[in-house]
Each structure stands twice: as structure tokens, then as C-alpha cells.
Scaffold this motif. Sequence first.
Motif, mmCIF file in Angstrom:
data_model
loop_
_atom_site.group_PDB
_atom_site.id
_atom_site.type_symbol
_atom_site.label_atom_id
_atom_site.label_comp_id
_atom_site.label_asym_id
_atom_site.label_seq_id
_atom_site.Cartn_x
_atom_site.Cartn_y
_atom_site.Cartn_z
ATOM 1 N N ALA A 172 1.382 1.622 -1.910
ATOM 2 C CA ALA A 172 0.462 1.321 -3.014
ATOM 3 C C ALA A 172 -0.853 0.711 -2.539
ATOM 4 C CB ALA A 172 1.144 0.372 -3.998
ATOM 5 N N PHE A 173 -1.138 0.797 -1.250
ATOM 6 C CA PHE A 173 -2.336 0.151 -0.702
ATOM 7 C C PHE A 173 -3.609 0.657 -1.386
ATOM 8 C CE2 PHE A 173 -5.687 -0.180 2.613
ATOM 9 C CZ PHE A 173 -5.656 -1.553 2.814
ATOM 10 N N GLU A 174 -3.789 1.961 -1.467
ATOM 11 C CA GLU A 174 -5.002 2.515 -2.069
ATOM 12 C C GLU A 174 -5.074 2.214 -3.562
ATOM 13 O OE1 GLU A 174 -7.460 3.590 -0.434
ATOM 14 O OE2 GLU A 174 -6.432 3.588 1.510
ATOM 15 N N LYS A 175 -3.940 2.159 -4.225
ATOM 16 C CA LYS A 175 -3.923 1.819 -5.649
ATOM 17 C C LYS A 175 -4.404 0.388 -5.858
ATOM 18 C CE LYS A 175 -0.867 1.452 -9.674
ATOM 19 N NZ LYS A 175 0.530 1.628 -10.180
ATOM 20 N N VAL A 176 -3.938 -0.530 -5.022
ATOM 21 C CA VAL A 176 -4.349 -1.929 -5.132
ATOM 22 C C VAL A 176 -5.847 -2.058 -4.891
ATOM 23 C CG1 VAL A 176 -4.152 -4.213 -4.090
ATOM 24 C CG2 VAL A 176 -2.090 -2.863 -4.518
ATOM 25 N N LEU A 177 -6.350 -1.414 -3.825
ATOM 26 C CA LEU A 177 -7.777 -1.484 -3.535
ATOM 27 C C LEU A 177 -8.602 -0.843 -4.649
ATOM 28 C CD1 LEU A 177 -8.176 -0.793 0.290
ATOM 29 C CD2 LEU A 177 -8.208 -2.969 -0.926
ATOM 30 N N GLY A 178 -8.105 0.251 -5.197
ATOM 31 C CA GLY A 178 -8.806 0.901 -6.299
ATOM 32 C C GLY A 178 -8.933 -0.005 -7.507
ATOM 33 N N ASN A 179 -7.863 -0.734 -7.811
ATOM 34 C CA ASN A 179 -7.905 -1.681 -8.932
ATOM 35 C C ASN A 179 -8.905 -2.804 -8.671
ATOM 36 O OD1 ASN A 179 -5.979 -0.274 -10.385
ATOM 37 N ND2 ASN A 179 -4.260 -1.486 -9.603
ATOM 38 N N THR A 198 -4.061 -4.562 6.092
ATOM 39 C CA THR A 198 -5.387 -3.986 5.893
ATOM 40 C C THR A 198 -5.374 -2.483 6.154
ATOM 41 O OG1 THR A 198 -6.014 -4.574 8.167
ATOM 42 C CG2 THR A 198 -6.581 -6.140 6.424
ATOM 43 N N THR A 199 -4.187 -1.922 6.312
ATOM 44 C CA THR A 199 -4.025 -0.471 6.423
ATOM 45 C C THR A 199 -2.878 -0.041 5.519
ATOM 46 O OG1 THR A 199 -2.443 -0.578 8.264
ATOM 47 C CG2 THR A 199 -4.796 -0.498 8.838
ATOM 48 N N ASN A 252 2.077 -7.866 11.181
ATOM 49 C CA ASN A 252 0.731 -7.597 10.666
ATOM 50 C C ASN A 252 -0.358 -8.481 11.263
ATOM 51 O OD1 ASN A 252 1.078 -10.082 9.445
ATOM 52 N ND2 ASN A 252 1.170 -9.291 7.363
ATOM 53 N N ILE A 253 -0.005 -9.322 12.230
ATOM 54 C CA ILE A 253 -0.939 -10.296 12.780
ATOM 55 C C ILE A 253 -2.227 -9.635 13.290
ATOM 56 C CG2 ILE A 253 0.232 -10.238 15.020
ATOM 57 C CD1 ILE A 253 -1.420 -13.351 13.511
ATOM 58 N N GLU A 254 -2.120 -8.442 13.855
ATOM 59 C CA GLU A 254 -3.294 -7.780 14.425
ATOM 60 C C GLU A 254 -4.285 -7.313 13.359
ATOM 61 O OE1 GLU A 254 -4.119 -7.441 17.610
ATOM 62 O OE2 GLU A 254 -2.292 -8.396 18.385
ATOM 63 N N GLU A 255 -3.878 -7.313 12.113
ATOM 64 C CA GLU A 255 -4.747 -6.802 11.054
ATOM 65 C C GLU A 255 -5.557 -7.890 10.350
ATOM 66 O OE1 GLU A 255 -3.000 -3.965 8.432
ATOM 67 O OE2 GLU A 255 -2.042 -2.844 10.046
ATOM 68 N N ILE A 256 -5.420 -9.134 10.771
ATOM 69 C CA ILE A 256 -6.144 -10.221 10.118
ATOM 70 C C ILE A 256 -7.658 -9.986 10.094
ATOM 71 C CG2 ILE A 256 -6.763 -12.670 10.288
ATOM 72 C CD1 ILE A 256 -3.925 -13.245 11.113
ATOM 73 N N PRO A 257 -8.287 -9.598 11.220
ATOM 74 C CA PRO A 257 -9.747 -9.407 11.183
ATOM 75 C C PRO A 257 -10.207 -8.357 10.175
ATOM 76 C CG PRO A 257 -8.989 -9.570 13.451
ATOM 77 C CD PRO A 257 -7.767 -9.448 12.591
ATOM 78 N N ALA A 305 2.693 -0.416 3.398
ATOM 79 C CA ALA A 305 3.936 0.221 2.965
ATOM 80 C C ALA A 305 5.135 -0.353 3.703
ATOM 81 C CB ALA A 305 3.847 1.734 3.189
ATOM 82 N N ARG A 306 4.965 -0.655 4.985
ATOM 83 C CA ARG A 306 6.063 -1.192 5.785
ATOM 84 C C ARG A 306 6.408 -2.623 5.378
ATOM 85 N NH1 ARG A 306 3.967 -0.004 10.216
ATOM 86 N NH2 ARG A 306 3.145 -2.023 10.878
ATOM 87 N N VAL A 307 5.382 -3.432 5.125
ATOM 88 C CA VAL A 307 5.607 -4.847 4.803
ATOM 89 C C VAL A 307 6.018 -5.041 3.347
ATOM 90 C CG1 VAL A 307 4.476 -7.093 4.577
ATOM 91 C CG2 VAL A 307 4.085 -5.700 6.618
ATOM 92 N N ARG A 308 5.328 -4.354 2.449
ATOM 93 C CA ARG A 308 5.558 -4.566 1.023
ATOM 94 C C ARG A 308 6.617 -3.635 0.436
ATOM 95 N NH1 ARG A 308 3.063 -9.109 -1.027
ATOM 96 N NH2 ARG A 308 2.800 -8.087 -3.040
ATOM 97 N N GLY A 309 6.981 -2.597 1.188
ATOM 98 C CA GLY A 309 8.015 -1.693 0.705
ATOM 99 C C GLY A 309 7.542 -0.735 -0.367
ATOM 100 N N ALA A 310 6.217 -0.532 -0.478
ATOM 101 C CA ALA A 310 5.670 0.389 -1.474
ATOM 102 C C ALA A 310 4.387 1.001 -0.935
ATOM 103 C CB ALA A 310 5.383 -0.337 -2.786
#
Length: 212
Positions: A19-26, A6-7, A54-59, A12-17
Motif C-alpha cells: 500500500a506504499f503508493e496508496k499512502v503517498l497518493g493520499n 521509503t520504498t 529498514n535502517i538504510e532507508e532513513i535518509p 510491503a515487507r515491514v507493514r504486510g501490505a
Amino acid sequence: MSLDATTAETYARVRGADAFEKVLGNLDRLSAHKRERGAMDPRVSLWFTVLKDNIEEIPGLVPLATRVGASGIYLQRLVYNGLGLATEEQSLHARLGWREAELIRVTRDAAAAARLDFNASGATAPEISLTPSHEERPWSACRRPWTLAYVTVHGNVLPCCIAPWITGHYDGIILGNLYRQSIEEIWWGHATKASDATSRPTRRPSRASGAA
């Protein structure tokens, strides 16, 4: 939509890219497009593979789901099998502790308040996805192959979302193709029946699960 963070930093660390803002923008554009047309479909759900990283980001999934007009949130465990980029130390499979349970409870309450579905892969409770099961068959509790169809962008219908990653014979797991056959033909076809160790359900799948 697979969104294992969720950040932007964790994504980037988990997915290796990066692209977080690009995905949310789409997702934002898809939501706006649906609103303009008064359309309910396609339904969007956020899928989150739970890792130690990433467990802390679930909420944080709840406000994101609300933002992009998603109908629900689904947690799925990382089942380490020695293949791909996954590492055993990141897996929380069968390791539900106090902190994990508390994060799931907080997220469930927030999702309920926001009128979002909150489940785990296999249409089970999120806690069950992380609690111990038959270690030699960690996938055995999943009921998705009996109720859903997994469809790739090429139209191939597969037994489940994990199937492509556990075989070197991809052609052998294709049950049919939606560009050439109807879902009824594939669901009740010989290839589907032959792939099951037990009988299929007596109804068609409730929805299709697609890969982007």
C-alpha cells in the motif's frame, strides 16, 4: 503518518501490505487540498519505526517529507515485548552502532537543509532513542504523555500510543472521548490523574497525536 519505509518493497515487507503508493497518493492529495485553501492545518509528520530491516532507508524520508508537505520526521525504536508481530532480532533498541549513527547524521543534515523537524518519539534526539536505557523500563525516557494527547479515530484519548498494545483491558485505559468531552475536561479529569504515577504538567497538551 506511520511510514516505516521509503520504498514500496520495504513497506510491503515491514507493514504486510502493498500500500506504499496508496499512502503517498493520499498524502499528496491532502497536501494539494491544503495548498488550494491556503491552510496550515492539519500538520503532517512522518513517523518511522527503526528496524534492522529498514535502517538504510532513513535518509529517504527527507525527500518524501518534502514531497508531501510534512513538517517533520520522527524516529521511534521498536521495543520488543513479546506481543504482536514484532520480533526481537529486528529491534535496534539500545544498539546504536557506527552505521546507525552515520545514517542519522546524514538525515539530520538533510532535514535541516530542507527546514524539516527531525526528532525521535518522546521529543528527544534520534540517537537517544537507540542508545541504552533502563532495560526493565525501556519507555521511561518518553515524555509524550506529559505534553501530548493520543487520540484514536473513534475519539478515545489514551495515555500513549503504546498503551493499546500492552493491555487486554482496553476500556480501562480510555481517559475520555473528544466527541463527548473537551480536551481540557479530559486532560484535567480524574481518569487522567489516576493514570499517572507522577503529576501532570501545569499546561494543556501542545498538540494531539492521532491514529489513522
